[in-house]
Design an enzyme around this catalytic site. Structure first.
Site, mmCIF file in Angstrom:
data_model
loop_
_atom_site.group_PDB
_atom_site.id
_atom_site.type_symbol
_atom_site.label_atom_id
_atom_site.label_comp_id
_atom_site.label_asym_id
_atom_site.label_seq_id
_atom_site.Cartn_x
_atom_site.Cartn_y
_atom_site.Cartn_z
ATOM 1 N N ARG A 13 -14.285 -39.983 8.462
ATOM 2 C CA ARG A 13 -13.603 -41.233 8.819
ATOM 3 C C ARG A 13 -14.508 -42.219 9.551
ATOM 4 O O ARG A 13 -14.368 -43.421 9.407
ATOM 5 C CB ARG A 13 -12.360 -40.916 9.662
ATOM 6 C CG ARG A 13 -11.232 -40.390 8.796
ATOM 7 C CD ARG A 13 -10.130 -39.799 9.601
ATOM 8 N NE ARG A 13 -10.624 -38.685 10.404
ATOM 9 C CZ ARG A 13 -9.856 -37.761 10.959
ATOM 10 N NH1 ARG A 13 -8.554 -37.815 10.795
ATOM 11 N NH2 ARG A 13 -10.360 -36.778 11.669
ATOM 12 N N LYS A 21 -12.732 -21.530 6.872
ATOM 13 C CA LYS A 21 -11.616 -20.918 7.567
ATOM 14 C C LYS A 21 -11.064 -21.900 8.599
ATOM 15 O O LYS A 21 -11.797 -22.804 8.982
ATOM 16 C CB LYS A 21 -12.042 -19.607 8.222
ATOM 17 C CG LYS A 21 -13.003 -19.789 9.389
ATOM 18 C CD LYS A 21 -13.104 -18.563 10.227
ATOM 19 C CE LYS A 21 -11.940 -18.462 11.170
ATOM 20 N NZ LYS A 21 -12.330 -18.362 12.588
ATOM 21 N N ASP A 68 -16.180 -16.857 4.330
ATOM 22 C CA ASP A 68 -16.070 -16.075 5.554
ATOM 23 C C ASP A 68 -17.520 -15.850 5.970
ATOM 24 O O ASP A 68 -18.238 -15.077 5.316
ATOM 25 C CB ASP A 68 -15.376 -14.736 5.284
ATOM 26 C CG ASP A 68 -15.184 -13.962 6.577
ATOM 27 O OD1 ASP A 68 -16.125 -13.950 7.398
ATOM 28 O OD2 ASP A 68 -14.123 -13.366 6.768
ATOM 29 N N HIS A 69 -17.959 -16.511 7.027
ATOM 30 C CA HIS A 69 -19.410 -16.510 7.273
ATOM 31 C C HIS A 69 -19.940 -15.117 7.599
ATOM 32 O O HIS A 69 -21.137 -14.872 7.479
ATOM 33 C CB HIS A 69 -19.801 -17.546 8.340
ATOM 34 C CG HIS A 69 -19.542 -17.136 9.749
ATOM 35 N ND1 HIS A 69 -18.314 -17.231 10.349
ATOM 36 C CD2 HIS A 69 -20.363 -16.620 10.694
ATOM 37 C CE1 HIS A 69 -18.394 -16.802 11.590
ATOM 38 N NE2 HIS A 69 -19.627 -16.415 11.839
ATOM 39 N N LYS A 127 -23.894 -12.701 6.529
ATOM 40 C CA LYS A 127 -24.837 -12.069 7.450
ATOM 41 C C LYS A 127 -25.573 -10.939 6.717
ATOM 42 O O LYS A 127 -24.940 -10.141 6.025
ATOM 43 C CB LYS A 127 -24.102 -11.520 8.683
ATOM 44 C CG LYS A 127 -23.521 -12.617 9.576
ATOM 45 C CD LYS A 127 -22.863 -12.007 10.798
ATOM 46 C CE LYS A 127 -22.054 -13.024 11.577
ATOM 47 N NZ LYS A 127 -22.812 -13.871 12.475
ATOM 48 N N GLU A 181 -17.459 -11.122 22.265
ATOM 49 C CA GLU A 181 -18.117 -12.394 22.542
ATOM 50 C C GLU A 181 -18.167 -12.615 24.042
ATOM 51 O O GLU A 181 -17.186 -12.360 24.739
ATOM 52 C CB GLU A 181 -17.359 -13.537 21.894
ATOM 53 C CG GLU A 181 -17.436 -13.500 20.396
ATOM 54 C CD GLU A 181 -16.854 -14.760 19.810
ATOM 55 O OE1 GLU A 181 -17.625 -15.685 19.550
ATOM 56 O OE2 GLU A 181 -15.625 -14.813 19.631
ATOM 57 N N ASP A 237 -8.081 -15.523 14.460
ATOM 58 C CA ASP A 237 -9.416 -16.114 14.493
ATOM 59 C C ASP A 237 -10.493 -15.126 14.030
ATOM 60 O O ASP A 237 -11.469 -15.522 13.393
ATOM 61 C CB ASP A 237 -9.706 -16.571 15.937
ATOM 62 C CG ASP A 237 -10.967 -17.402 16.044
ATOM 63 O OD1 ASP A 237 -11.133 -18.323 15.238
ATOM 64 O OD2 ASP A 237 -11.785 -17.133 16.959
ATOM 65 N N HIS A 290 -12.927 -11.936 9.511
ATOM 66 C CA HIS A 290 -14.199 -11.227 9.663
ATOM 67 C C HIS A 290 -14.015 -9.707 9.768
ATOM 68 O O HIS A 290 -14.706 -8.939 9.111
ATOM 69 C CB HIS A 290 -14.933 -11.711 10.917
ATOM 70 C CG HIS A 290 -15.037 -13.202 11.019
ATOM 71 N ND1 HIS A 290 -15.242 -14.007 9.924
ATOM 72 C CD2 HIS A 290 -14.964 -14.046 12.077
ATOM 73 C CE1 HIS A 290 -15.296 -15.278 10.314
ATOM 74 N NE2 HIS A 290 -15.123 -15.325 11.620
ATOM 75 N N LYS A 326 -12.766 -12.466 23.552
ATOM 76 C CA LYS A 326 -13.595 -13.459 24.238
ATOM 77 C C LYS A 326 -13.792 -12.967 25.670
ATOM 78 O O LYS A 326 -13.002 -12.156 26.173
ATOM 79 C CB LYS A 326 -12.880 -14.805 24.293
ATOM 80 C CG LYS A 326 -12.535 -15.391 22.930
ATOM 81 C CD LYS A 326 -13.656 -16.233 22.375
ATOM 82 C CE LYS A 326 -13.265 -16.904 21.081
ATOM 83 N NZ LYS A 326 -14.422 -17.276 20.252
ATOM 84 N N LYS A 382 -22.311 -10.293 23.772
ATOM 85 C CA LYS A 382 -21.970 -10.559 22.370
ATOM 86 C C LYS A 382 -22.559 -9.465 21.503
ATOM 87 O O LYS A 382 -23.772 -9.262 21.491
ATOM 88 C CB LYS A 382 -22.572 -11.906 21.965
ATOM 89 C CG LYS A 382 -22.277 -12.329 20.535
ATOM 90 C CD LYS A 382 -22.840 -13.730 20.294
ATOM 91 C CE LYS A 382 -22.749 -14.136 18.834
ATOM 92 N NZ LYS A 382 -21.391 -14.426 18.395
#
Ligand code: BG6
Length: 524
Positions: free
Chosen positions: A63, A171, A200-201, A205, A239, A258, A263, A363, A368
């Site tokens: 935008r 996602k 799905d990242h 990996k 994380e 999430d 994942h 979280k 991590k």
């Protein structure tokens, strides 16, 4: 004990990465964070590595009004900061020549008419092969509108023509089974399933891809990969950050939506699936879907026996004070959104019957790490006295697949300590990605974007896969809703258990395993 690669393939025997053909990639949401941090740097890396053509064409759409040059400047910041190949002025100048921009709304026919005109113009002088890749990097609320507008602007060519049109969807793909189903229905009115790439990242990996190679290119693991030898599996995705600036999004999502629906269930499917008949998109995804279908569906009243959810309370994270989740910006003070979830997941099939898969993610945990630990059954008879060592430690082999950081795979075995007495000690046989291959794995988006351009859907989730994963997760959400409704009916609105930021989660998660005489892995 460190095992490095036994024999390296001679350089000329190594499979060469495939170079893709030409295309035009339209990034919707081009001024946003994902485009700047991941997509543009990944494209730059791919071009510099010779995996995408040097004259690849990128058209940003969002935008905010920018000229082509202003958008190039923005892109440059993202690439300079996040690309993994060294930034060079001359390489950038060549890459930037292929970057263009159109401003417009996501449900705005006039904007899409401008987009259509610009695509036609670019296809006239850029070597795109008339191949079009549309990437939805927008808020999910506009996915359907963008797809509709693409259809109405006649920008989608049917599958099977000499040039291709593909759609990449980020996602979250829906927020429950009903919305995922509706989104699929909508997209499939405009695109064919083969044209849709749901990202799905985690699947991009390197170590996640390595799970299949590890399982199916080595003869020794598959025979023990089942209920006869495996006692349980632990999957941890922790994380060491709070929700940061994403409180508004996260509070409507939570850890289950999430991280687990996508994942973590992808990791479960790769660890648990049967061998595919071939390494291609259909065969691999067929087996993943079969595994996901075998996950035991929970009735709402059972959910409390299998899952634990919690929120972080104030605490110290990496030396810094973190507020309670409910005091984070964008989070409702009476929020019941979970920042931590643990799930004892049962898989009802011949291979895994009776082998729990314990999943945990959260979280504000101490650090991590993403890893899968396969616990093998103890040796049937222990010859060596356990008095000289903790019996727990010496008798169980644990295979650890480390997804990040320190990517690699290790197997914990028992060994005799040097000396006159028979003293046992656990040691690791280990493969580390960094020391074996002398490099760190590339960012997941590079692999995934390349696969989209190459038309390889193996690492993307298919409609049935997404929906069966949502089915299992939606049942849990229904159970949680029921718990909340019951608490309200009793006049005591539900408060989730909490855990101090910087700790490994709530006590209830430990109890979930303690019921079965297990403990979460501590030496992560
Ligand atoms: C994203 C989630 O999908 O994955 C984020 O939305 C999370 O909340 C991220 O932080 C974790 O990804 P990675 O690659 O850092 O493990």
């Amino acid at each position: 004990m460190l095992y490095s690669p036994v024999v390296e393939a001679a350089p000329d025997e190594r499979p060469r990465p495939k170079m893709s053909g030409p295309a035009l990639m339209v990034i919707f949401g081009a001024s946003g964070d994902l485009a700047q941090r991941k997509l543009l740097p990944a494209l730059y890396n791919l071009v510099q590595k010779g995996l995408l053509p040097a004259d690849f064409t990128i058209l940003g759409y969002s935008r905010t009004p920018y000229s082509d040059d202003e958008f190039r400047e923005l892109a440059r910041h993202g690439v300079e900061k996040h690309a993994d190949v060294e930034f060079q002025e001359s390489a950038w100048a060549a890459f930037a020549q292929g970057i263009f921009y159109v401003a417009g709304g996501y449900d705005d026919p006039a904007g899409f008419a401008r987009l259509q005109a610009r695509i036609t113009e670019l296809e006239g002088f850029r070597p795109t092969g008339k191949n079009r890749l549309f990437y939805l990097s927008t808020p999910p609320s506009v996915y359907e509108a963008v797809a509709t507008q693409l259809g109405q602007a006649d920008l989608v060519r049917p599958a099977g023509e000499s040039c291709w049109t593909r759609l990449v969807v980020e996602k979250p793909f829906g927020r429950d089974l009903a919305s995922a189903h509706a989104l699929n229905d909508h997209l499939l009115r405009i695109f064919d399933e083969d044209q849709i790439y749901r990202i799905d990242h985690y699947l991009g990996k390197e170590t996640v891809q390595n799970i299949l190679v590890f399982r199916f290119a080595n003869g020794i693991f598959e025979p023990v990969w089942n209920r006869n030898y495996v006692e349980h599996v632990q999957i941890t995705v922790s994380e060491s950050i709070g929700v940061e600036q994403r409180g508004g999004y996260y509070d409507k999502s939570g850890a289950l939506r999430d991280m687990v629906q996508n994942h973590m269930l992808q990791l479960v499917s790769l660890i648990g699936m049967e061998p595919p008949v071939a390494f291609d998109a259909k065969a691999v995804r067929d087996q993943k879907v079969n595994l996901l279908r075998s996950i035991r569906p929970l009735a709402p009243q059972e959910v409390g026996n299998y899952l634990v959810r919690a929120q972080y309370a104030p605490g110290l994270l990496n030396g810094d004070a973190l507020p309670a989740y409910t005091d984070e910006e964008g989070v409702a003070a009476d929020s019941t959104t979970e920042t931590y979830v643990a799930w004892k997941l049962e898989i009802d099939n011949w291979r895994w019957n009776g082998v729990p898969f314990y999943l945990r993610t959260g979280k504000a945990l101490p650090y991590k790490v993403s890893e899968i630990a396969i616990y093998f059954r103890r040796a049937p008879h222990m010859l060596f006295s356990a008095s000289n060592h903790d019996a727990e430690h010496i008798s169980r082999n644990v295979l650890l697949i480390r997804i990040q950081p320190d990517e690699g795979i290790s197997l914990k075995i028992s060994a005799k300590q040097p000396g006159p007495a028979v003293k046992l000690q656990p040691v690791n046989m280990a493969f580390h990605y960094g020391s074996s291959f002398g490099s760190t794995p590339p960012d997941a988006y590079q692999r995934l974007l390349l696969d989209v351009v190459l038309g390889d859907g193996t690492l993307f989730t298919r409609r049935d896969e997404v929906e069966v994963a949502w089915d299992r997760v939606s049942r849990v959400l229904d159970g949680w809703q029921m718990q909340e409704a019951e608490a309200r009916a009793q006049g005591a609105p539900l408060r989730l258990p909490s855990y101090p930021a910087g700790s490994w989660g709530p006590d209830a998660a430990d109890h979930l395993l303690a019921q079965e005489d297990q403990i979460w892995r501590r030496d992560l």
